[in-house]
Scaffold this active site. Sequence first.
Site, PDB file in Angstrom:
ATOM      1  N   HIS A 133     -35.139  17.069  42.653  1.00 33.43           N
ATOM      2  CA  HIS A 133     -36.303  16.206  42.414  1.00 33.43           C
ATOM      3  C   HIS A 133     -36.417  15.153  43.516  1.00 33.43           C
ATOM      4  O   HIS A 133     -37.193  14.212  43.384  1.00 33.43           O
ATOM      5  CB  HIS A 133     -36.153  15.451  41.090  1.00 33.43           C
ATOM      6  CG  HIS A 133     -36.354  16.279  39.845  1.00 33.43           C
ATOM      7  ND1 HIS A 133     -37.291  17.274  39.748  1.00 33.43           N
ATOM      8  CD2 HIS A 133     -35.758  16.213  38.624  1.00 33.43           C
ATOM      9  CE1 HIS A 133     -37.247  17.793  38.526  1.00 33.43           C
ATOM     10  NE2 HIS A 133     -36.326  17.181  37.839  1.00 33.43           N
ATOM     11  N   SER A 192     -45.895  15.831  29.788  1.00 35.35           N
ATOM     12  CA  SER A 192     -44.635  16.549  29.609  1.00 35.35           C
ATOM     13  C   SER A 192     -43.452  15.584  29.770  1.00 35.35           C
ATOM     14  O   SER A 192     -42.482  15.634  28.996  1.00 35.35           O
ATOM     15  CB  SER A 192     -44.555  17.687  30.638  1.00 35.35           C
ATOM     16  OG  SER A 192     -43.338  18.363  30.527  1.00 35.35           O
ATOM     17  N   ARG A 230     -41.546  23.196  25.774  1.00 34.73           N
ATOM     18  CA  ARG A 230     -42.369  22.509  24.773  1.00 34.73           C
ATOM     19  C   ARG A 230     -43.670  23.264  24.514  1.00 34.73           C
ATOM     20  O   ARG A 230     -43.846  23.911  23.506  1.00 34.73           O
ATOM     21  CB  ARG A 230     -42.617  21.077  25.268  1.00 34.73           C
ATOM     22  CG  ARG A 230     -43.119  20.105  24.243  1.00 34.73           C
ATOM     23  CD  ARG A 230     -43.401  18.771  24.905  1.00 34.73           C
ATOM     24  NE  ARG A 230     -44.379  18.899  25.975  1.00 34.73           N
ATOM     25  CZ  ARG A 230     -45.698  18.767  25.834  1.00 34.73           C
ATOM     26  NH1 ARG A 230     -46.191  18.455  24.669  1.00 34.73           N
ATOM     27  NH2 ARG A 230     -46.526  18.928  26.860  1.00 34.73           N
TER      28      ARG A 230
HETATM   29  S1  PPS Z   1     -37.289  19.174  34.443  1.00 36.83           S
HETATM   30  O1  PPS Z   1     -36.721  18.408  33.291  1.00 36.83           O
HETATM   31  O2  PPS Z   1     -37.899  18.283  35.437  1.00 36.83           O
HETATM   32  O3  PPS Z   1     -36.321  20.092  35.032  1.00 36.83           O
HETATM   33  O4  PPS Z   1     -38.470  20.025  33.769  1.00 36.83           O
HETATM   34  P1  PPS Z   1     -39.218  21.265  34.467  1.00 36.83           P
HETATM   35  O5  PPS Z   1     -38.397  22.481  34.254  1.00 36.83           O
HETATM   36  O6  PPS Z   1     -39.597  20.922  35.852  1.00 36.83           O
HETATM   37  O7  PPS Z   1     -40.546  21.358  33.617  1.00 36.83           O
HETATM   38  C1  PPS Z   1     -40.569  21.636  32.241  1.00 36.83           C
HETATM   39  C2  PPS Z   1     -41.988  22.029  31.899  1.00 36.83           C
HETATM   40  O8  PPS Z   1     -42.235  23.359  32.387  1.00 36.83           O
HETATM   41  C3  PPS Z   1     -42.622  24.172  31.277  1.00 36.83           C
HETATM   42  N1  PPS Z   1     -42.187  25.567  31.492  1.00 36.83           N
HETATM   43  C4  PPS Z   1     -43.031  26.612  31.495  1.00 36.83           C
HETATM   44  N2  PPS Z   1     -44.366  26.666  31.377  1.00 36.83           N
HETATM   45  C5  PPS Z   1     -44.944  27.910  31.403  1.00 36.83           C
HETATM   46  N3  PPS Z   1     -44.236  29.054  31.533  1.00 36.83           N
HETATM   47  C6  PPS Z   1     -42.895  29.037  31.660  1.00 36.83           C
HETATM   48  N4  PPS Z   1     -42.223  30.189  31.774  1.00 36.83           N
HETATM   49  C7  PPS Z   1     -42.236  27.759  31.658  1.00 36.83           C
HETATM   50  N5  PPS Z   1     -40.949  27.370  31.763  1.00 36.83           N
HETATM   51  C8  PPS Z   1     -40.944  26.029  31.657  1.00 36.83           C
HETATM   52  C9  PPS Z   1     -41.940  23.505  30.081  1.00 36.83           C
HETATM   53  O9  PPS Z   1     -42.458  23.961  28.859  1.00 36.83           O
HETATM   54  C10 PPS Z   1     -42.241  22.053  30.394  1.00 36.83           C
HETATM   55  O10 PPS Z   1     -43.634  21.722  30.234  1.00 36.83           O
HETATM   56  P2  PPS Z   1     -44.284  21.193  28.879  1.00 36.83           P
HETATM   57  O11 PPS Z   1     -45.701  20.827  29.241  1.00 36.83           O
HETATM   58  O12 PPS Z   1     -43.503  19.987  28.445  1.00 36.83           O
HETATM   59  O13 PPS Z   1     -44.245  22.316  27.900  1.00 36.83           O
END
Ligand code: PPS
Length: 301
Positions: free
Chosen positions: A110, A140, A259
């Site tokens: 990050h 998020s 989520r």
């Molecule tokens: S972190 O904590 O910064 O490492 O989080 P990060 O992995 O960058 O982001 C988490 C969000 O990505 C969503 N996510 C996905 N969305 C769609 N498809 C897939 N396969 C997927 N995998 C992870 C995850 O649900 C988090 O977003 P939100 O909006 O909270 O659901």
Amino acid sequence: MAVPLDSTDIQSDNYRLVPHRDFYLISNIHNPEEVDQIQSWKIQDSDVFVVTYPKSGTIWMQQILLLIEAKGDTTIISTKPNSEQVPWIELSGAGKEFIAAPPPRLRVSHLQYKFMPLALNQRKGKVIYVIRNPKDVLVSYFHFHKFAAMLETPKDFNCFFEKFMKGEMYGNCWFEHIKSWYSHKDDVNILFIAYEEMIQDLESAVKRMCMFMDKELTEEQLANVVKHSTFRNMRLIPQANYEFVSEDLLNHNQGSFMRKGTIGDWKNHFTVAQNERFDKVFQEKMEEVPITFIWDINYIV
Ligand code: PPS
């Protein structure tokens, strides 16, 4: 020095935001001296760094990178957690592990550009920068601050909105993060890929990644990578959704890491006034970054 918190916010004494070179690190998770050493890391052409502002799809990329590397064989994603196989470079101890690791070294971060290995600037290694529309990032991250015990629990959405606009959180200011990388797009081997384009057409996004990483997959292998990287499937894989992490770090009773995984959830959170203010700041700050974002799931279905 720890960042002063609102008296109404709750933060664990073990984990505090600590400013370091105009960036916040988290105490007991990051070590400033080790973070400063990242710049001198020797880089190989096969090294791949996925860089994101928090909540932009890091775990998704970890999953895809692992599956591409394994040519769609799912054994790799069921053995160890994604975060162990594609580790964070800014965590304490990551430098030693990076030096000792065999190629290909797949890593996530990050961090802003200024902390990254200087060798990237000589077009060594590869960077995949994932961008996500910042309104959904904010939402998020708001939920993640309630879920993650190492981040302060926001008093309410409005307080969190204000902090995000000021960049008072790990990752700092979203606008500065993207600008720090975008302004070096011609110096580094870098692929910009949008969370929303992955939602829209995951197969094309994976193909773009394969081309960038010089990886060739058969149609069947590609289909396997895509199938096991969908939100629906990743939700069921403990290694990909941080189920294994202890309550000390994640409040599993407060939600789940995977989520909603969609576009436009900000509409369920932003007030009209917040939205107008965000748009104004966005226009001002993103003038030199000509990236178009998708803000609404209805634009792509
Ligand atoms: S972190 O904590 O910064 O490492 O989080 P990060 O992995 O960058 O982001 C988490 C969000 O990505 C969503 N996510 C996905 N969305 C769609 N498809 C897939 N396969 C997927 N995998 C992870 C995850 O649900 C988090 O977003 P939100 O909006 O909270 O659901």
